[in-house]
Design a protein around this motif. Structure first.
Motif, short mmCIF file in Angstrom:
data_model
loop_
_atom_site.label_atom_id
_atom_site.label_comp_id
_atom_site.label_asym_id
_atom_site.label_seq_id
_atom_site.Cartn_x
_atom_site.Cartn_y
_atom_site.Cartn_z
N PRO A 1 -28.88 -9.96 -34.90
CA PRO A 1 -29.50 -8.98 -34.00
C PRO A 1 -30.94 -8.64 -34.42
CG PRO A 1 -27.24 -8.35 -34.43
CD PRO A 1 -27.55 -9.49 -35.37
N ARG A 2 -31.22 -8.66 -35.71
CA ARG A 2 -32.58 -8.41 -36.20
C ARG A 2 -33.53 -9.48 -35.64
NH1 ARG A 2 -34.12 -4.21 -37.16
NH2 ARG A 2 -35.72 -4.88 -35.73
N LEU A 3 -33.09 -10.75 -35.74
CA LEU A 3 -33.88 -11.87 -35.23
C LEU A 3 -34.19 -11.66 -33.75
CD1 LEU A 3 -34.60 -14.75 -36.56
CD2 LEU A 3 -32.71 -15.62 -35.19
N ALA A 4 -33.17 -11.22 -33.02
CA ALA A 4 -33.34 -11.01 -31.58
C ALA A 4 -34.25 -9.82 -31.29
CB ALA A 4 -31.97 -10.81 -30.93
N PRO B 1 -31.33 -7.73 -26.56
CA PRO B 1 -32.33 -8.81 -26.43
C PRO B 1 -31.73 -10.16 -26.07
CG PRO B 1 -32.72 -7.52 -28.42
CD PRO B 1 -31.40 -7.07 -27.87
N PHE B 2 -30.49 -10.44 -26.47
CA PHE B 2 -29.85 -11.72 -26.10
C PHE B 2 -29.76 -11.84 -24.58
CE2 PHE B 2 -28.03 -11.02 -30.42
CZ PHE B 2 -28.52 -12.17 -31.02
N THR B 3 -29.33 -10.76 -23.95
CA THR B 3 -29.16 -10.77 -22.50
C THR B 3 -30.52 -10.82 -21.78
OG1 THR B 3 -27.10 -9.55 -22.70
CG2 THR B 3 -28.19 -9.48 -20.56
N LEU B 4 -31.45 -10.01 -22.23
CA LEU B 4 -32.76 -9.96 -21.57
C LEU B 4 -33.48 -11.30 -21.68
CD1 LEU B 4 -32.15 -7.00 -21.25
CD2 LEU B 4 -34.40 -6.44 -22.17
N GLY C 1 -40.83 -17.57 -29.84
CA GLY C 1 -40.36 -17.11 -31.15
C GLY C 1 -40.05 -18.27 -32.09
N ARG C 2 -39.48 -17.90 -33.23
CA ARG C 2 -39.19 -18.86 -34.28
C ARG C 2 -38.10 -19.86 -33.83
NH1 ARG C 2 -36.10 -18.52 -39.09
NH2 ARG C 2 -35.66 -16.28 -38.91
N ALA D 1 -25.04 -14.28 -31.47
CA ALA D 1 -25.38 -13.81 -32.82
C ALA D 1 -24.65 -14.64 -33.88
CB ALA D 1 -25.01 -12.33 -32.96
N LEU D 2 -23.35 -14.86 -33.69
CA LEU D 2 -22.56 -15.57 -34.70
C LEU D 2 -22.98 -17.04 -34.81
CD1 LEU D 2 -18.94 -14.16 -34.20
CD2 LEU D 2 -20.80 -13.32 -35.63
#
Lengths: 385, 385
Positions: free
Chosen positions: A306-309, A165-168, A318-319, A291-292
């Motif tokens: 990763p859960r957030l993503a 999801p970070f990349t997308l 999003g939040r 993520a970090l």
């Protein structure tokens, strides 16, 4: 301490700019910022850059860039903090204006990487790590990040695909940014099938290098507040913190202690909490770093970014929207300039000038810029009043 | 703007330090400054350096040095302004403490040159000039200075031997400085018979390179003034100005416009005139630069600095003592560290700790540090109260 405000911004597109020299790139961004501000003269030019000495055989950019843009006789210094050089230049401008020593500070950051062969750039990037203890072992930057990512996955039980999801998100957002290197959304398949660079990092986890420059003109806020009806964007917080230069010396590799410290300082300065931040331009040089950075800055528990993503909370609706104009992944990562791009992007959002990438109601934005593998991290918060 | 004071100083001897790495050198100076101050923790470490990226394959010195000296987690940035990098780091510390953002700023500057072959160092120094217009013509730094010196001699009618007093004074003074690379007075014959490097500059006109580091710890003056009976050394002025990066673009080559501007700014900030300056640590990388610095800073009319020197007015007992602890010529010129050495030497004089080189009644000292061939010049004035 004087309150510091933004008067102008400028940037070039990030790409392979073989037809532009180092100073032409920096000049394009700097002059755009001056034009945006309607200012013809500045007291100081603070330039951020990492590798021009070796990649372009040109150092001394303080004088070099000031001269090129017609600001000879102004003060001119160059800041270097590896991939956080852009934020370092911005912070120096903030300190200079805040102190009262300087009334108009042009902060500009530039990197020109694509004239050099890729193996030379890889070696130059390694000078941001510990040359004697990491570089001499043959550890490139992607290798260091791969070690951190592998450890993180091991400790918290995530799979490689969980970072997708970070990349997308970055590429979907970059599609609306005319200054981004890649302006096209990518598919899940493209991520999952991307060739591995250094296991577990694949091409789609890694940001592309590029040539580019960005600039911000800083002035005392009081000067702007006198103008009736003016919307003033101010620097609510500016902070930096270091960690060990070598990753192996850290107590816990997959936690960015310097990000935690600089974010905490920034929140204290701005009297804000993570809940007050409308969007976050973080340093997604690799998906693991996104993520970090989220975890260290208080947007997710340790091991849970990763859960957030995966829950879509990093998207524009999003939040905590991140990489709203493409981030390092899609806008591109001209290393010493990246931090200034992040600031410029926050300002575009606060001005409501982000076009199709606009975050609704964006009033407070944060940037976090990472030098080395987490060894130097600068955090800035800007707000609109 | 908060008043800024000096709490500690440290330096290494300038020499070929093959047994010390870059960080060991910087660490020796930095830890000496902390010990001198009796301080165990700082908010920020600002490091000045020119060429570690190419000469030592190590950039990112902000984090690198902070980590090495046990100050990980502090802010850490690196400043580069060619041969004025040391002053640039010092000025950044001044701005940070003056702004109120930082309470304890360790400024340290380091250069390690002698591990590299001389031809590589010559090429690296040329990155401080205009790479495209000067470097590509094969113009080295000594060549640029030789052109300026020849023009100066032509315009004002001086002979090469008229520059001899600058060299003799520097070496006579350096004999009293245990940190100087050369601690021995030299004879007129040694100057007159020295081999030519680049006509009209001979070996005795030119300063030697070397490895070395120097450091100064800065704090708010108010903190020190509360201590009863404390002698407080404060920064009375800090300023920088640039000129064209290439010498051929200047209206008048043999005049340092950036030195004039930064000196004028410094005098205004300190509310002083040249008459108030007790001694002057100038940038005698070449004898011609000592002359030009004196003229631009108001100590001699244009073209008349050699007269001042021939009359003995630059000696410790003269009207404006210069290079009181050897200057670049005898102390040595580890390029990115030189500006910090100048500051440390002014503080040694103000403290009355200059030993055999002590200037009687030294209460106000000035430094001027030149980056490139006059393209970036920083001036500082320090005083004792």
């Amino acid at each position: 301490m004087r309150e510091v405000a933004v008067l102008g911004i400028g940037q070039t597109k990030v790409e392979e700019q073989w037809d532009k020299s180092l100073r032409e790139l920096a000049g394009d961004a700097a002059l755009a910022a001056l034009q945006d501000a309607g200012v013809g003269r500045v007291d100081a030019v603070y330039t951020g850059n990492m590798m021009s000495g070796s990649a372009n055989f040109q150092q001394h950019l303080g004088s070099y860039i000031a001269d090129w843009i017609g600001m000879r006789f102004a003060e001119g210094l160059r800041l270097e903090a590896a991939c956080s050089s852009g934020s370092a230049a911005f912070r120096t401008g903030v300190l200079a204006v805040a102190s009262g020593a300087v009334d108009t500070a042009l902060t500009v950051a530039v990197e020109k990487m694509t004239d050099s062969p890729a193996n030379e750039i890889t070696a130059e990037l390694a000078t941001a790590a510990d040359a004697e203890w990491e570089g001499d072992q043959g550890l490139s930057f992607v290798a260091l990040n791969a070690l951190v990512m592998r450890r993180y996955m091991h400790e918290y039980g995530w799979q490689h695909a969980d970072f997708m999801p970070f990349t997308l998100n970055a590429h979907a957002n970059g599609a609306h940014n005319p200054y981004a290197r890649f302006q096209k959304a990518i598919s899940e398949k493209a991520y999952l099938n991307a060739p591995v660079v250094c296991d577990p990092i694949n091409v789609m986890d890694a940001s592309p290098m590029g040539d580019g420059a960005a600039a911000v003109l800083l002035v005392p806020a009081e000067a702007l507040r006198r103008l009736p009806g003016a919307r003033v964007i101010t620097v609510l917080a500016s902070s930096g913190a270091t960690d060990t230069i070598a990753v192996h010396n850290r107590r816990h590799g997959p936690f960015l202690q310097a990000a935690y410290l600089s974010a905490q300082q920034a929140y204290r300065q701005a009297r804000l909490t993570p809940d007050d931040i409308d969007f976050f331009e973080l340093h997604d040089a690799f998906t693991i770093m996104a993520a970090l950075s989220l975890e260290a800055s208080g947007f997710a528990e340790r091991g849970q970014a990763p859960r957030l993503a995966l829950d879509g909370e990093i998207r524009p609706t999003g939040r905590i929207p991140i990489a709203t104009l493409g981030g390092l992944k899609a806008r591109g990562h001209p290393v010493g300039a990246t931090g200034m791009y992040q600031i410029v992007e926050v300002i575009r959002q606060l001005r409501g000038e982000a076009g199709g990438a606009q975050i609704d109601g964006a009033r407070i934005g944060m940037t976090q810029n990472i030098g080395g593998s987490g060894s130097n991290i600068l955090t800035h918060i800007l707000g609109c009043s």
